[in-house]
Design a protein around this motif. Sequence first.
Motif, PDB file in Angstrom:
ATOM      1  N   SER A  55     -34.521  16.684 -30.047  1.00 63.54           N
ATOM      2  CA  SER A  55     -34.832  15.403 -30.681  1.00 63.54           C
ATOM      3  C   SER A  55     -33.568  14.917 -31.384  1.00 63.54           C
ATOM      4  O   SER A  55     -32.595  15.675 -31.546  1.00 63.54           O
ATOM      5  CB  SER A  55     -35.949  15.581 -31.713  1.00 63.54           C
ATOM      6  N   ARG A  56     -33.582  13.695 -31.858  1.00 64.46           N
ATOM      7  CA  ARG A  56     -32.416  13.175 -32.579  1.00 64.46           C
ATOM      8  C   ARG A  56     -32.128  14.022 -33.820  1.00 64.46           C
ATOM      9  O   ARG A  56     -30.975  14.375 -34.083  1.00 64.46           O
ATOM     10  CB  ARG A  56     -32.624  11.715 -32.969  1.00 64.46           C
ATOM     11  N   THR A  64     -30.795  14.678 -24.860  1.00 67.13           N
ATOM     12  CA  THR A  64     -31.699  13.976 -25.759  1.00 67.13           C
ATOM     13  C   THR A  64     -32.120  12.673 -25.096  1.00 67.13           C
ATOM     14  O   THR A  64     -31.406  12.154 -24.238  1.00 67.13           O
ATOM     15  CB  THR A  64     -31.060  13.728 -27.150  1.00 67.13           C
TER      16      THR A  64
END
Length: 159
Positions: free
Chosen positions: A7-8, A93
């Motif tokens: 994820s970020r 991502t």
Amino acid sequence: MRKKILSRAELLTERAHLRKAGRRLVFTNGVFDILHIGHVRYLEQARTLGDALIVAINSDRTAGELKGDGRPLINENERAEILAALRSVNYVTIFDDVSPRSLIAQLLPDVLVKGGDYALDEIHGRKEVEAAGGRVVSLPFVEGASTSGIIERMKEARQ
């Protein structure tokens, strides 16, 4: 493979670890709808420019905005998993913006890479990376290797 898909927030944490260890992060982005030899060669070259390579892929929504109706052909989770399976790719991502600029501005990779079909002044995030002391590189385009070309050949073969 799934451990390489971040994820970020996870990616930002990993970026901090890489910085602390003095490792150089290379960043690239794209749709990567149908993986082909041009992608593979490009990612292999990009990986040689640093210690770790992050590939950010457009979400299904933004891929459709960029590429048009019927795209992407492969959904974002499958595209991420396919890319994560490549030896040259350390992290993947998914981002949900048409431009990766905000993600690049947060990560500030040491090297920002795009294919030769982009001029340096067309590369999103260039100003941010260079202002932080990073490099921006445009790698050679592999002639005849494109997802659009593959799709066209498939259509012609079907007729």
